[in-house]
Scaffold this motif. Structure first.
Motif, PDB file in Angstrom:
ATOM      1  N   PRO A  15       0.841  -1.202   0.000  1.00 47.96           N
ATOM      2  CA  PRO A  15       0.000   0.000   0.000  1.00 47.96           C
ATOM      3  C   PRO A  15       0.880   1.258   0.000  1.00 47.96           C
ATOM      4  CG  PRO A  15      -0.596  -1.502   1.800  1.00 47.96           C
ATOM      5  CD  PRO A  15       0.721  -1.947   1.270  1.00 47.96           C
ATOM      6  N   ILE A  16       0.570   2.188  -0.911  1.00 49.55           N
ATOM      7  CA  ILE A  16       1.335   3.433  -0.996  1.00 49.55           C
ATOM      8  C   ILE A  16       0.457   4.638  -0.635  1.00 49.55           C
ATOM      9  CG2 ILE A  16       2.773   4.909  -2.429  1.00 49.55           C
ATOM     10  CD1 ILE A  16       4.008   2.185  -1.963  1.00 49.55           C
ATOM     11  N   LEU A  17      -0.680   4.749  -1.288  1.00 46.94           N
ATOM     12  CA  LEU A  17      -1.635   5.794  -0.939  1.00 46.94           C
ATOM     13  C   LEU A  17      -2.647   5.206   0.036  1.00 46.94           C
ATOM     14  CD1 LEU A  17      -2.245   7.480  -4.426  1.00 46.94           C
ATOM     15  CD2 LEU A  17      -0.526   8.037  -2.681  1.00 46.94           C
ATOM     16  N   LYS A  18      -2.904   5.909   1.132  1.00 45.92           N
ATOM     17  CA  LYS A  18      -3.665   5.324   2.233  1.00 45.92           C
ATOM     18  C   LYS A  18      -4.770   6.257   2.726  1.00 45.92           C
ATOM     19  CE  LYS A  18       0.706   3.183   3.637  1.00 45.92           C
ATOM     20  NZ  LYS A  18       1.741   3.103   4.715  1.00 45.92           N
ATOM     21  N   GLY A  19      -5.609   6.674   1.797  1.00 49.86           N
ATOM     22  CA  GLY A  19      -6.718   7.542   2.178  1.00 49.86           C
ATOM     23  C   GLY A  19      -6.455   9.002   1.854  1.00 49.86           C
ATOM     24  N   ALA A 221       2.440  12.696   3.462  1.00 48.27           N
ATOM     25  CA  ALA A 221       3.305  11.810   4.249  1.00 48.27           C
ATOM     26  C   ALA A 221       2.581  10.505   4.503  1.00 48.27           C
ATOM     27  CB  ALA A 221       3.684  12.472   5.577  1.00 48.27           C
ATOM     28  N   ASP A 222       3.285   9.404   4.299  1.00 44.91           N
ATOM     29  CA  ASP A 222       2.728   8.065   4.528  1.00 44.91           C
ATOM     30  C   ASP A 222       1.397   7.876   3.798  1.00 44.91           C
ATOM     31  OD1 ASP A 222       2.767   5.472   5.542  1.00 44.91           O
ATOM     32  OD2 ASP A 222       1.655   6.035   7.341  1.00 44.91           O
ATOM     33  N   GLY A 223       1.337   8.385   2.565  1.00 44.01           N
ATOM     34  CA  GLY A 223       0.179   8.129   1.718  1.00 44.01           C
ATOM     35  C   GLY A 223      -1.029   8.985   1.962  1.00 44.01           C
ATOM     36  N   ARG A 224      -0.896  10.028   2.808  1.00 44.66           N
ATOM     37  CA  ARG A 224      -2.036  10.895   3.109  1.00 44.66           C
ATOM     38  C   ARG A 224      -1.598  12.363   3.092  1.00 44.66           C
ATOM     39  NH1 ARG A 224      -2.008   6.950   7.121  1.00 44.66           N
ATOM     40  NH2 ARG A 224      -3.799   5.537   7.194  1.00 44.66           N
ATOM     41  N   ILE A 225      -2.549  13.248   2.872  1.00 44.15           N
ATOM     42  CA  ILE A 225      -2.309  14.668   3.081  1.00 44.15           C
ATOM     43  C   ILE A 225      -2.435  14.941   4.579  1.00 44.15           C
ATOM     44  CG2 ILE A 225      -3.112  17.020   2.622  1.00 44.15           C
ATOM     45  CD1 ILE A 225      -1.894  15.669   0.177  1.00 44.15           C
ATOM     46  N   VAL A 226      -1.353  15.430   5.186  1.00 45.85           N
ATOM     47  CA  VAL A 226      -1.365  15.622   6.641  1.00 45.85           C
ATOM     48  C   VAL A 226      -1.476  17.095   7.026  1.00 45.85           C
ATOM     49  CG1 VAL A 226      -0.095  13.506   7.076  1.00 45.85           C
ATOM     50  CG2 VAL A 226       1.169  15.641   6.775  1.00 45.85           C
ATOM     51  N   GLN A 227      -1.205  17.992   6.090  1.00 48.94           N
ATOM     52  CA  GLN A 227      -1.335  19.412   6.396  1.00 48.94           C
ATOM     53  C   GLN A 227      -1.438  20.209   5.096  1.00 48.94           C
ATOM     54  OE1 GLN A 227       1.676  20.881   9.044  1.00 48.94           O
ATOM     55  NE2 GLN A 227       0.750  22.900   9.278  1.00 48.94           N
ATOM     56  N   THR A 228      -2.269  21.234   5.104  1.00 44.12           N
ATOM     57  CA  THR A 228      -2.417  22.134   3.964  1.00 44.12           C
ATOM     58  C   THR A 228      -2.376  23.569   4.463  1.00 44.12           C
ATOM     59  OG1 THR A 228      -3.730  20.559   2.666  1.00 44.12           O
ATOM     60  CG2 THR A 228      -3.933  22.878   2.073  1.00 44.12           C
ATOM     61  N   GLY A 229      -1.693  24.423   3.714  1.00 44.20           N
ATOM     62  CA  GLY A 229      -1.620  25.829   4.081  1.00 44.20           C
ATOM     63  C   GLY A 229      -1.298  26.678   2.876  1.00 44.20           C
ATOM     64  N   GLY A 230      -0.911  27.905   3.108  1.00 43.76           N
ATOM     65  CA  GLY A 230      -0.510  28.805   2.044  1.00 43.76           C
ATOM     66  C   GLY A 230       0.956  28.618   1.691  1.00 43.76           C
ATOM     67  N   PRO A 231       1.498  29.491   0.848  1.00 37.70           N
ATOM     68  CA  PRO A 231       2.900  29.383   0.439  1.00 37.70           C
ATOM     69  C   PRO A 231       3.882  29.404   1.606  1.00 37.70           C
ATOM     70  CG  PRO A 231       1.722  30.955  -0.942  1.00 37.70           C
ATOM     71  CD  PRO A 231       0.792  30.599   0.170  1.00 37.70           C
ATOM     72  N   GLU A 232       3.457  30.009   2.719  1.00 33.91           N
ATOM     73  CA  GLU A 232       4.351  30.073   3.882  1.00 33.91           C
ATOM     74  C   GLU A 232       4.670  28.689   4.450  1.00 33.91           C
ATOM     75  OE1 GLU A 232       0.217  29.890   5.388  1.00 33.91           O
ATOM     76  OE2 GLU A 232       1.214  31.116   3.852  1.00 33.91           O
ATOM     77  N   LEU A 233       3.820  27.685   4.152  1.00 35.89           N
ATOM     78  CA  LEU A 233       4.082  26.337   4.637  1.00 35.89           C
ATOM     79  C   LEU A 233       5.345  25.777   3.990  1.00 35.89           C
ATOM     80  CD1 LEU A 233       3.295  23.872   6.282  1.00 35.89           C
ATOM     81  CD2 LEU A 233       1.696  23.223   4.462  1.00 35.89           C
ATOM     82  N   ALA A 234       5.550  26.068   2.711  1.00 36.31           N
ATOM     83  CA  ALA A 234       6.767  25.608   2.031  1.00 36.31           C
ATOM     84  C   ALA A 234       7.997  26.269   2.625  1.00 36.31           C
ATOM     85  CB  ALA A 234       6.667  25.916   0.537  1.00 36.31           C
ATOM     86  N   THR A 235       7.887  27.533   2.997  1.00 36.85           N
ATOM     87  CA  THR A 235       9.007  28.240   3.620  1.00 36.85           C
ATOM     88  C   THR A 235       9.360  27.608   4.963  1.00 36.85           C
ATOM     89  OG1 THR A 235       8.279  30.290   2.552  1.00 36.85           O
ATOM     90  CG2 THR A 235       9.837  30.487   4.371  1.00 36.85           C
ATOM     91  N   ARG A 236       8.336  27.222   5.725  1.00 33.25           N
ATOM     92  CA  ARG A 236       8.582  26.556   7.005  1.00 33.25           C
ATOM     93  C   ARG A 236       9.295  25.220   6.793  1.00 33.25           C
ATOM     94  NH1 ARG A 236       3.672  25.291  10.274  1.00 33.25           N
ATOM     95  NH2 ARG A 236       5.301  24.482  11.677  1.00 33.25           N
TER      96      ARG A 236
END
Length: 249
Positions: A15-19, A221-236
């Protein structure tokens, strides 16, 4: 435009994608970031319809249609474009020949008239100019003898010519130097930044996002979306790393 709901997918027995659940509306550039092995490329391959990736649960709706009811060539003709992390070489076939056949096959599927040779060459020259690629490069065999940067620019020219409604770009920045990255990023903006288009941009690095400037960023991460945000998330992520950011997800 693209709605992914509770998507599970295996490669073989693994299993790769998990929900995975994600929605990208028209007019949005959505970046996906995540550690190695998280399932980013698997997501791209599943959306494109690559053999060997088995969907076991969940659904994907693309432009109001069930994506999994469509064969890969039908997904492409419906407006889905998949950019590869490692574009393949096709010896014996020129870029011009390949792209004209691909475009006219899609136009035929949609009930549109085929482009003549002259019409196609005019279009190809225009799109190649956007990516600073000489037309002589398009007369060469598909990706044969191309550098990493040339392959990615050629792929962006392909995207410009096919003019998709939605692009899934799998680590388009892989193997690019600073100048090529800027050229490719500006090409994405020119070709795909529109109210009726969408982009799912898979990347490891902030540097491409500095050019493309996504509307949203998600961590896979681990086949799921664990967090969503704006462009500042990539900077973090760039500053703190995945472990630190995901610890607070």
């Amino acid at each position: 435009m693209l709605k992914i709901n509770n998507l599970h997918a295996n490669v073989g027995d693994t299993p790769i994608l998990k929900g995975l659940t994600l929605e990208v509306p028209a007019g949005e550039v959505h970046a996906i970031m995540g550690p190695n092995g998280a399932g980013k490329s698997t997501l791209a391959h599943v959306l494109g319809g690559k053999p060997g990736y088995d969907v076991t649960q969940g659904s994907v709706e693309f432009r109001g249609q069930d994506l999994f009811d469509l064969e890969p060539h039908e997904r492409a003709a419906t407006g889905l474009f998949l950019g590869f992390q490692y574009p393949v070489e096709i010896p014996g076939v020129s870029n011009v020949q390949f792209l004209r056949e691909a475009l006219n096959a899609q136009r035929k599927y949609r009930g549109e008239e085929a482009l003549s040779g002259g019409e196609f060459l005019k279009l190809a020259k225009e799109k190649a100019g956007l990516l600073k690629m000489d037309m002589e490069m398009l007369k060469r065999q598909v990706n044969v003898g191309f550098s990493g940067g040339e392959k990615k620019r050629a792929e962006m020219v392909q995207m410009g010519i096919l003019d998709p409604a939605f692009a899934v770009l799998d680590e388009t920045d892989s193997g690019l130097d600073i100048d090529a990255l800027r050229t490719v990023g500006e090409g994405i903006n020119t070709i795909m930044r529109a109210p009726d288009k969408g982009v799912l941009l898979i990347t490891h690095y902030q540097r491409l996002l500095d050019v493309v400037k996504p509307d949203k960023v998600s961590i896979l991460a681990d086949g799921r979306i664990v967090q969503t945000g704006g462009p500042e998330l990539a900077t973090r992520l760039e500053d703190e790393g995945y472990d630190a950011v995901m610890a607070n997800a």
